[in-house]
Motif scaffolding. Structure first.
Motif, mmCIF file in Angstrom:
data_model
loop_
_atom_site.group_PDB
_atom_site.id
_atom_site.type_symbol
_atom_site.label_atom_id
_atom_site.label_comp_id
_atom_site.label_asym_id
_atom_site.label_seq_id
_atom_site.Cartn_x
_atom_site.Cartn_y
_atom_site.Cartn_z
ATOM 1 N N GLN A 41 29.942 42.761 34.329
ATOM 2 C CA GLN A 41 30.194 42.663 35.554
ATOM 3 C C GLN A 41 32.080 43.124 35.003
ATOM 4 N N ILE A 42 32.922 41.865 34.508
ATOM 5 C CA ILE A 42 34.207 42.130 33.785
ATOM 6 C C ILE A 42 34.071 42.618 32.791
ATOM 7 N N LYS A 43 34.677 43.430 32.078
ATOM 8 C CA LYS A 43 34.438 43.796 30.683
ATOM 9 C C LYS A 43 36.346 44.209 30.626
ATOM 10 N N ALA A 44 36.221 43.643 28.981
ATOM 11 C CA ALA A 44 37.686 43.204 28.771
ATOM 12 C C ALA A 44 38.011 44.624 28.214
ATOM 13 N N GLY A 45 39.566 44.652 28.748
ATOM 14 C CA GLY A 45 39.941 45.823 28.899
ATOM 15 C C GLY A 45 40.575 47.058 29.814
ATOM 16 N N MET A 46 39.260 46.564 30.775
ATOM 17 C CA MET A 46 39.886 46.365 32.670
ATOM 18 C C MET A 46 41.090 46.264 33.233
ATOM 19 N N VAL A 47 41.191 47.476 34.011
ATOM 20 C CA VAL A 47 43.043 46.663 34.454
ATOM 21 C C VAL A 47 42.034 45.264 35.736
ATOM 22 N N LEU A 48 42.998 44.543 36.704
ATOM 23 C CA LEU A 48 43.006 44.116 37.496
ATOM 24 C C LEU A 48 43.792 44.683 38.812
ATOM 25 N N THR A 49 43.162 45.162 39.301
ATOM 26 C CA THR A 49 43.702 45.923 40.237
ATOM 27 C C THR A 49 43.990 45.321 42.300
ATOM 28 N N SER A 50 42.891 44.464 42.018
ATOM 29 C CA SER A 50 43.984 43.697 44.150
ATOM 30 C C SER A 50 43.204 42.490 43.626
ATOM 31 N N ILE A 51 43.590 41.552 44.685
ATOM 32 C CA ILE A 51 42.653 39.913 44.657
ATOM 33 C C ILE A 51 42.864 39.842 46.346
ATOM 34 N N GLY A 52 41.901 39.066 46.703
ATOM 35 C CA GLY A 52 41.320 38.945 47.821
ATOM 36 C C GLY A 52 41.732 40.521 48.718
ATOM 37 N N GLY A 53 41.503 41.527 48.219
ATOM 38 C CA GLY A 53 41.572 43.288 48.932
ATOM 39 C C GLY A 53 43.421 43.279 48.765
#
Length: 249
Positions: free
Chosen positions: A190-202
Motif C-alpha cells: 500500500q505505502i510506497k516510498a515517495g508518496m505524500v502523507l496527507t492526513s492522520i486520522g482524517g
C-alpha cells in the motif's frame, strides 16, 4: 558613523557623488575630552554578527503547507504513442489496475491506481473506460500519432494498529509536504516510498514541522488511518492539444 554605516552610505549614495578627504589627526595631538569614549571598529561588526546569529536562532522552522496539498490536485499528463500498445489494464472507471512490465505505460511512469480524467486536453465524462477506448480510436482515425492523457494520481488509505508505524517521512521544504522516505515489508503493498502523507486520522497534515509530526505520530490513538497520495508526475504543462470531436461518441 560606524564602519558599517560608512559602507552602507557608500553603497546607497546616488552617482555622481562628491567626496571630501582630510588628512588624519597627528598622533601627538590630544583627542578632545568631549568626544566620548573610543570604540574599536570591530565592535560594530561584532554587534552585527550577534544580531545575525540571534535572527538565525529565531527563524521559523519549515512546515507543511496547504499549498503543498493543493499541488497534489494537479493532473499528471502523459503523451502516449498511438502506434504502440499502452500496456495498461483499466477497470471500468478508467483506473489503472495493472501496468504491464516493460510497457509504454511503465516507461512513462504511469502508476497503478491512477485514473484517466482528461483525454486530448478535454474532460473524460464519467471516467468510463469504454469512452476512453472510443476517444483513442477516433484519434487514430484522424491520423493522430500521439495523444495526451491526464491522470489523477492514486490515493491510499492505510490503517495501522500498532507502533512503530511501517514507514518514515521527511519534510520536502520546497513543496511543503511530508514525503514517505522508507517503508518496511508489511506496508509495501500500500505505502510506497515517495508518496505524500496527507492526513492522520482524517486530519490534514498542514502547518507541522518535523518535530510536530513526530509528536502527533507518537500521541495519536490506535488504530489510526493514514491518507497518502502519489506526487503528480509526467508533463504537468502539456494541456494544449487538438480536440477530437464535439461529442463524446
Amino acid at each position: 558613523l560606524s564602519k558599517v554605516d560608512v559602507q552602507t552610505c557608500l553603497k546607497e549614495t546616488p552617482l555622481p557623488a562628491r567626496m571630501v578627504f582630510r588628512a588624519p589627526t597627528p598622533a601627538a595631538e590630544s583627542v578632545p575630552s568631549d568626544s566620548g569614549p573610543l570604540v574599536p571598529e570591530s565592535g560594530d561588526e561584532a554587534e552585527e554578527q550577534g544580531l545575525g546569529a540571534k535572527r538565525a536562532r529565531t527563524q521559523e522552522p519549515a512546515r507543511s503547507t496547504q499549498d503543498g496539498l493543493a499541488f497534489l490536485q494537479r493532473l499528471s499528463n502523459f503523451r502516449i504513442d498511438l502506434s504502440k500498445p499502452l500496456g495498461v489494464f483499466f477497470d471500468k472507471e478508467c483506473r489503472a489496475d495493472k501496468i504491464g512490465p516493460g510497457s509504454q505505460a511503465a516507461e512513462l511512469g504511469i502508476l497503478p491506481g491512477a485514473q484517466v480524467v482528461r483525454v486530448g486536453g478535454r474532460p473524460l465524462s464519467k471516467q468510463l473506460t469504454e469512452r476512453l477506448v472510443k476517444r483513442i480510436r477516433k484519434a487514430k482515425q484522424r491520423g493522430m500519432t500521439s495523444l495526451t492523457l491526464g491522470l489523477a494520481m492514486p490515493r491510499v488509505r492505510a490503517s495501522c494498529a500498532s507502533r512503530p508505524f511501517p514507514f518514515s517521512t521527511v519534510l520536502d521544504v520546497g513543496r511543503g509536504v511530508f514525503i514517505v522516505k522508507e517503508t518496511d515489508g508489511s506496508a509495501a503493498d500500500q505505502i510506497k516510498a515517495g508518496m505524500v502523507l496527507t492526513s492522520i486520522g482524517g486530519i490534514e497534515v498542514v502547518g507541522l514541522t518535523e518535530a510536530d509530526l513526530s509528536k502527533v505520530l507518537q500521541g495519536t490513538e490506535l488504530p489510526v488511518e493514514f491518507g497518502l497520495q502519489s506526487l503528480p508526475c509526467g508533463n504537468q504543462a502539456d494541456l494544449a492539444e487538438l480536440e477530437l470531436s464535439g461529442s463524446e461518441g
